[in-house]
Design a protein around this motif. Structure first.
Motif, PDB file in Angstrom:
ATOM      1  N   VAL A 143       7.240   4.060  -5.294  1.00 18.98           N
ATOM      2  CA  VAL A 143       7.950   4.454  -4.072  1.00 18.98           C
ATOM      3  C   VAL A 143       9.110   3.503  -3.810  1.00 18.98           C
ATOM      4  N   LEU A 144       8.863   2.210  -3.918  1.00 21.55           N
ATOM      5  CA  LEU A 144       9.909   1.226  -3.648  1.00 21.55           C
ATOM      6  C   LEU A 144      11.034   1.300  -4.668  1.00 21.55           C
ATOM      7  N   GLN A 145      10.715   1.567  -5.923  1.00 17.60           N
ATOM      8  CA  GLN A 145      11.758   1.718  -6.931  1.00 17.60           C
ATOM      9  C   GLN A 145      12.654   2.915  -6.638  1.00 17.60           C
ATOM     10  N   ARG A 146      12.043   4.010  -6.212  1.00 15.40           N
ATOM     11  CA  ARG A 146      12.841   5.190  -5.869  1.00 15.40           C
ATOM     12  C   ARG A 146      13.645   4.950  -4.590  1.00 15.40           C
ATOM     13  N   ALA A 147      13.035   4.260  -3.633  1.00 15.79           N
ATOM     14  CA  ALA A 147      13.749   3.962  -2.386  1.00 15.79           C
ATOM     15  C   ALA A 147      14.956   3.061  -2.646  1.00 15.79           C
ATOM     16  N   ALA A 148      14.849   2.156  -3.617  1.00 12.80           N
ATOM     17  CA  ALA A 148      15.956   1.243  -3.924  1.00 12.80           C
ATOM     18  C   ALA A 148      17.191   1.999  -4.409  1.00 12.80           C
ATOM     19  N   GLN A 149      16.977   3.155  -5.016  1.00  8.94           N
ATOM     20  CA  GLN A 149      18.102   3.963  -5.487  1.00  8.94           C
ATOM     21  C   GLN A 149      18.819   4.667  -4.340  1.00  8.94           C
ATOM     22  N   LEU A 150      18.090   4.921  -3.253  1.00  4.71           N
ATOM     23  CA  LEU A 150      18.640   5.703  -2.140  1.00  4.71           C
ATOM     24  C   LEU A 150      19.027   4.871  -0.921  1.00  4.71           C
ATOM     25  N   TRP A 151      18.303   3.815  -0.656  1.00  4.56           N
ATOM     26  CA  TRP A 151      18.430   3.087   0.602  1.00  4.56           C
ATOM     27  C   TRP A 151      18.806   1.627   0.345  1.00  4.56           C
ATOM     28  N   THR A 152      20.083   1.362   0.212  1.00  4.35           N
ATOM     29  CA  THR A 152      20.554   0.022  -0.133  1.00  4.35           C
ATOM     30  C   THR A 152      20.494  -0.943   1.044  1.00  4.35           C
ATOM     31  N   ARG A 153      20.443  -0.437   2.263  1.00  9.21           N
ATOM     32  CA  ARG A 153      20.450  -1.311   3.441  1.00  9.21           C
ATOM     33  C   ARG A 153      19.062  -1.529   4.033  1.00  9.21           C
ATOM     34  N   LEU A 154      18.036  -1.108   3.347  1.00  4.85           N
ATOM     35  CA  LEU A 154      16.665  -1.268   3.815  1.00  4.85           C
ATOM     36  C   LEU A 154      16.299  -2.748   3.829  1.00  4.85           C
ATOM     37  N   LEU A 155      15.682  -3.218   4.913  1.00  5.96           N
ATOM     38  CA  LEU A 155      15.339  -4.635   5.030  1.00  5.96           C
ATOM     39  C   LEU A 155      13.850  -4.869   5.273  1.00  5.96           C
ATOM     40  N   TRP A 156      13.183  -3.958   5.996  1.00  6.17           N
ATOM     41  CA  TRP A 156      11.817  -4.179   6.468  1.00  6.17           C
ATOM     42  C   TRP A 156      10.974  -2.964   6.146  1.00  6.17           C
ATOM     43  N   ILE A 157       9.762  -3.209   5.621  1.00 14.02           N
ATOM     44  CA  ILE A 157       8.833  -2.132   5.299  1.00 14.02           C
ATOM     45  C   ILE A 157       7.482  -2.484   5.895  1.00 14.02           C
ATOM     46  N   GLY A 158       6.889  -1.568   6.617  1.00 21.11           N
ATOM     47  CA  GLY A 158       5.558  -1.769   7.181  1.00 21.11           C
ATOM     48  C   GLY A 158       4.516  -1.110   6.294  1.00 21.11           C
ATOM     49  N   ALA A 159       3.404  -1.806   6.089  1.00 18.42           N
ATOM     50  CA  ALA A 159       2.335  -1.270   5.248  1.00 18.42           C
ATOM     51  C   ALA A 159       0.995  -1.731   5.803  1.00 18.42           C
ATOM     52  N   ASP A 160      -0.068  -1.016   5.446  1.00 16.35           N
ATOM     53  CA  ASP A 160      -1.392  -1.443   5.906  1.00 16.35           C
ATOM     54  C   ASP A 160      -1.994  -2.448   4.934  1.00 16.35           C
ATOM     55  N   GLY A 161      -3.181  -2.935   5.254  1.00 15.31           N
ATOM     56  CA  GLY A 161      -3.815  -4.006   4.502  1.00 15.31           C
ATOM     57  C   GLY A 161      -4.113  -3.674   3.051  1.00 15.31           C
ATOM     58  N   GLY A 162      -4.142  -2.392   2.695  1.00 12.13           N
ATOM     59  CA  GLY A 162      -4.388  -1.998   1.318  1.00 12.13           C
ATOM     60  C   GLY A 162      -3.286  -2.432   0.367  1.00 12.13           C
ATOM     61  N   TYR A 163      -2.127  -2.756   0.905  1.00 12.46           N
ATOM     62  CA  TYR A 163      -0.989  -3.155   0.076  1.00 12.46           C
ATOM     63  C   TYR A 163      -0.783  -4.666   0.070  1.00 12.46           C
ATOM     64  N   ASN A 164      -1.755  -5.394   0.570  1.00 14.80           N
ATOM     65  CA  ASN A 164      -1.688  -6.852   0.577  1.00 14.80           C
ATOM     66  C   ASN A 164      -1.776  -7.368  -0.860  1.00 14.80           C
ATOM     67  N   GLY A 165      -1.162  -8.481  -1.133  1.00 11.87           N
ATOM     68  CA  GLY A 165      -1.201  -9.053  -2.485  1.00 11.87           C
ATOM     69  C   GLY A 165       0.196  -9.391  -2.954  1.00 11.87           C
ATOM     70  N   THR A 166       0.471  -9.116  -4.213  1.00 13.79           N
ATOM     71  CA  THR A 166       1.754  -9.502  -4.806  1.00 13.79           C
ATOM     72  C   THR A 166       2.870  -8.502  -4.542  1.00 13.79           C
ATOM     73  N   LEU A 167       2.564  -7.363  -3.955  1.00 16.02           N
ATOM     74  CA  LEU A 167       3.581  -6.338  -3.720  1.00 16.02           C
ATOM     75  C   LEU A 167       4.711  -6.860  -2.831  1.00 16.02           C
ATOM     76  N   GLY A 168       4.369  -7.593  -1.778  1.00 21.29           N
ATOM     77  CA  GLY A 168       5.390  -8.133  -0.882  1.00 21.29           C
ATOM     78  C   GLY A 168       6.311  -9.117  -1.575  1.00 21.29           C
ATOM     79  N   THR A 169       5.757  -9.986  -2.394  1.00 20.48           N
ATOM     80  CA  THR A 169       6.560 -10.945  -3.154  1.00 20.48           C
ATOM     81  C   THR A 169       7.461 -10.217  -4.140  1.00 20.48           C
ATOM     82  N   TRP A 170       6.918  -9.209  -4.794  1.00 17.28           N
ATOM     83  CA  TRP A 170       7.695  -8.420  -5.751  1.00 17.28           C
ATOM     84  C   TRP A 170       8.869  -7.719  -5.071  1.00 17.28           C
ATOM     85  N   ALA A 171       8.634  -7.090  -3.911  1.00 12.53           N
ATOM     86  CA  ALA A 171       9.703  -6.397  -3.182  1.00 12.53           C
ATOM     87  C   ALA A 171      10.768  -7.380  -2.713  1.00 12.53           C
ATOM     88  N   TRP A 172      10.347  -8.556  -2.313  1.00 11.74           N
ATOM     89  CA  TRP A 172      11.301  -9.574  -1.859  1.00 11.74           C
ATOM     90  C   TRP A 172      12.182 -10.045  -3.019  1.00 11.74           C
TER      91      TRP A 172
END
Length: 107
Positions: free
Chosen positions: A20-49
């Motif tokens: 999802v984030l890879q596809r969003a990067a192609q469309l939304w260049t000004r995106l800064l903040w993404i909200g997610a629930d606890g199921g996405y905790n881990g390395t995903l946030g570091t990777w997106a950053w």
């Protein structure tokens, strides 16, 4: 709607989120903040950053409290799923190809 990705149930949610984030990067260049629930905790946030400079905010319940809790921005996700569930076509997955399912979500 920002981005839709339909994948097999055999793919873990965190890996699906990367799609999802890879596809969003192609469309939304000004995106800064993404909200997610606890199921996405881990390395995903570091990777997106590291990839795009996006901050992944994990919205979690307070473990010390019991019962229902109002969580910030969670109502947006729940409302969206409620709208999608009202569509008979989306209540069951009739499609063979994931791209067709994605198209029906957009419709």
């Amino acid at each position: 709607m920002l981005t839709v990705v339909v994948h097999s149930a055999g793919l873990q949610d965190r890996e699906g989120a990367r799609l999802v984030l890879q596809r969003a990067a192609q469309l939304w260049t000004r995106l800064l903040w993404i909200g997610a629930d606890g199921g996405y905790n881990g390395t995903l946030g570091t990777w997106a950053w590291k990839q795009w400079g996006w901050f992944l905010a994990i919205v979690k319940r307070d473990e010390k409290r019991s019962g229902w809790q109002l969580l910030p921005h969670r109502w947006i996700v729940e409302r969206t799923f409620a709208w999608l569930d009202r569509c008979r076509r989306l209540s069951k997955d009739y499609e063979f190809h994931p791209r067709t399912s994605e198209t029906w979500v957009r419709v």
